[in-house]
Design a protein around this motif. Structure first.
Motif, PDB file in Angstrom:
ATOM      1  N   LEU A  46      37.376  86.031   5.071  1.00  0.00           N
ATOM      2  CA  LEU A  46      36.549  87.064   5.887  1.00  0.00           C
ATOM      3  C   LEU A  46      37.085  88.358   5.134  1.00  0.00           C
ATOM      4  CD1 LEU A  46      35.466  88.468   8.133  1.00  0.00           C
ATOM      5  CD2 LEU A  46      37.718  88.379   9.203  1.00  0.00           C
ATOM      6  N   LEU A  47      36.018  88.991   4.689  1.00  0.00           N
ATOM      7  CA  LEU A  47      36.334  90.393   4.025  1.00  0.00           C
ATOM      8  C   LEU A  47      35.662  91.496   5.050  1.00  0.00           C
ATOM      9  CD1 LEU A  47      36.586  92.087   1.606  1.00  0.00           C
ATOM     10  CD2 LEU A  47      34.233  91.690   0.932  1.00  0.00           C
ATOM     11  N   ILE A  48      36.887  92.474   4.964  1.00  0.00           N
ATOM     12  CA  ILE A  48      36.593  93.591   5.792  1.00  0.00           C
ATOM     13  C   ILE A  48      36.775  94.909   5.030  1.00  0.00           C
ATOM     14  CG2 ILE A  48      37.428  95.065   7.973  1.00  0.00           C
ATOM     15  CD1 ILE A  48      38.684  92.591   9.234  1.00  0.00           C
ATOM     16  N   VAL A  49      35.708  95.589   4.942  1.00  0.00           N
ATOM     17  CA  VAL A  49      35.566  96.693   3.813  1.00  0.00           C
ATOM     18  C   VAL A  49      35.569  97.905   4.921  1.00  0.00           C
ATOM     19  CG1 VAL A  49      34.740  97.863   2.199  1.00  0.00           C
ATOM     20  CG2 VAL A  49      34.606  95.663   1.990  1.00  0.00           C
ATOM     21  N   HIS A  50      36.200  98.797   5.082  1.00  0.00           N
ATOM     22  CA  HIS A  50      36.388  99.873   5.823  1.00  0.00           C
ATOM     23  C   HIS A  50      37.165 101.174   5.135  1.00  0.00           C
ATOM     24  CE1 HIS A  50      36.076 100.464  10.347  1.00  0.00           C
ATOM     25  NE2 HIS A  50      37.081 101.731  10.143  1.00  0.00           N
ATOM     26  N   GLU A  51      36.806 102.562   5.768  1.00  0.00           N
ATOM     27  CA  GLU A  51      37.615 103.575   5.271  1.00  0.00           C
ATOM     28  C   GLU A  51      38.884 103.462   5.272  1.00  0.00           C
ATOM     29  OE1 GLU A  51      35.652 106.022   7.942  1.00  0.00           O
ATOM     30  OE2 GLU A  51      33.639 105.557   7.142  1.00  0.00           O
ATOM     31  N   ALA A  52      39.441 104.035   3.983  1.00  0.00           N
ATOM     32  CA  ALA A  52      41.280 103.924   3.895  1.00  0.00           C
ATOM     33  C   ALA A  52      41.768 104.755   4.823  1.00  0.00           C
ATOM     34  CB  ALA A  52      41.292 104.382   2.455  1.00  0.00           C
ATOM     35  N   ALA A  53      43.162 104.283   5.095  1.00  0.00           N
ATOM     36  CA  ALA A  53      44.038 104.975   5.784  1.00  0.00           C
ATOM     37  C   ALA A  53      44.120 106.452   5.209  1.00  0.00           C
ATOM     38  CB  ALA A  53      45.047 104.491   6.243  1.00  0.00           C
ATOM     39  N   GLY A  54      44.184 107.730   5.639  1.00  0.00           N
ATOM     40  CA  GLY A  54      44.534 108.984   5.096  1.00  0.00           C
ATOM     41  C   GLY A  54      43.380 109.405   4.360  1.00  0.00           C
ATOM     42  N   SER A  55      42.097 108.745   4.250  1.00  0.00           N
ATOM     43  CA  SER A  55      41.114 109.303   3.703  1.00  0.00           C
ATOM     44  C   SER A  55      40.407 110.543   4.255  1.00  0.00           C
ATOM     45  CB  SER A  55      39.838 108.233   3.520  1.00  0.00           C
ATOM     46  OG  SER A  55      39.318 108.015   4.896  1.00  0.00           O
TER      47      SER A  55
END
Length: 296
Positions: free
Chosen positions: A173-182
């Motif tokens: 399962l691939l989850i792409v999300h905005e990075a922490a600290g972005s």
């Protein structure tokens, strides 16, 4: 920027429509977000696909929140090149009729995609979950991707657990999300109360998703994708593209009309001084991504 059984009682706008689609597509074009993700797909996922497909007679793929299908098309083409003798199927869950039509148009003009049987589910995650649970036979998948779509979910761990349970053995399962600290993380958590009033009722970054994965005791690998977006035009009064981008970034119909002068000034100050860096006179917003590859 993107239901489970627990979320089905809360009806939210289904995906991107109208004015928001314009901002979304403008953002994708100028942030080169898809290009950044495609680099990850080519460098990392291509090898994973070979391992996932080993010994399998068929590969079933599920895209959740697939939008206009640009990412799906590339992923499926990589699968075809890595596993040329293995038949593929693709299920697509995307609530936006407009974006689903864009995806179907992409399929009609891409010969390699026309070889793949597609099943279209123009519903929310919650509606799809209900449909699946109402069936006696549940279709399981070798690869599921959820790219920039968890923003529109109420029950984060429930949604992740549901889709993870749809994986076959030796699948991912691939989850792409905005990075922490972005910059996204800083903007939406600073102004959570003011901005989380429409289809996004709360905000989480990849760091928050990792907490949920760990609580669910799911093994994963993380890959960070650095990326920036030139938002200089957002600071020029009356700039049409700058205003469209601000509408999208804050999920407002009209940033300069919907928010008070003090709030607008505070958000612009935050965007410039805490979410971005300056280079050669340009203001570059940090829109880095995190790719979380979860084991079955």
């Amino acid at each position: 920027m993107l239901l489970t059984a627990a979320a089905m009682n809360t009806v939210k706008p289904a995906g991107y429509e109208g004015h928001y689609v314009q901002g979304f597509q403008f953002y994708l074009k100028h942030s080169e977000e898809h290009k950044a993700i495609l680099g990850y797909v080519d460098k990392v996922l291509s090898g994973e696909f070979t391992r996932i497909g080993e010994g399998k007679s068929k590969m079933d793929v599920l895209g959740v929140g697939s939008g206009g299908g640009e990412m799906d098309a590339h992923i499926l083409s990589i699968l075809q090149s890595k596993l040329p003798a293995t038949p593929l199927t693709a299920d697509i869950v995307e609530p936006s009729i407009q974006l689903t039509d864009n995806f179907k148009a992409l399929v009609t003009k891409t010969p390699s995609l026309q070889k793949i049987p597609f099943s279209w589910h123009t519903v929310t995650c919650g509606e799809y979950e209900k449909q699946v649970k109402d069936k006696r036979e549940i279709k399981r998948f070798d690869f599921i991707h959820m790219i920039q779509m968890l923003y529109y979910v109420d029950d984060y761990p429930g949604t992740i657990k549901f889709f993870h349970n749809l994986l076959k053995e030796n699948s991912k399962l691939l989850i792409v999300h905005e990075a922490a600290g972005s910059g996204w993380d800083t903007l939406w958590k600073t102004y959570r109360k003011e901005l989380c009033t429409k289809s996004i009722s709360d905000y989480l970054s990849a760091g928050d998703i990792k907490v949920h994965l760990e609580r669910l005791e799911l093994k994963y690998d993380e890959h960070l994708i650095p990326n920036t977006l030139d938002i200089t035009d957002c600071f020029t009064d009356g700039d049409e593209m700058g205003e469209l981008l601000l509408d999208f970034m804050t999920e407002q119909d009209h940033f300069h009309q919907s928010l008070t002068p003090d709030l607008r000034a505070s958000i612009l100050d935050l965007l410039r001084n805490r979410c971005s860096t300056e280079k050669e006179g340009r203001i570059l917003f940090d829109c880095s991504l995190s790719c979380l590859l979860v084991y079955s």
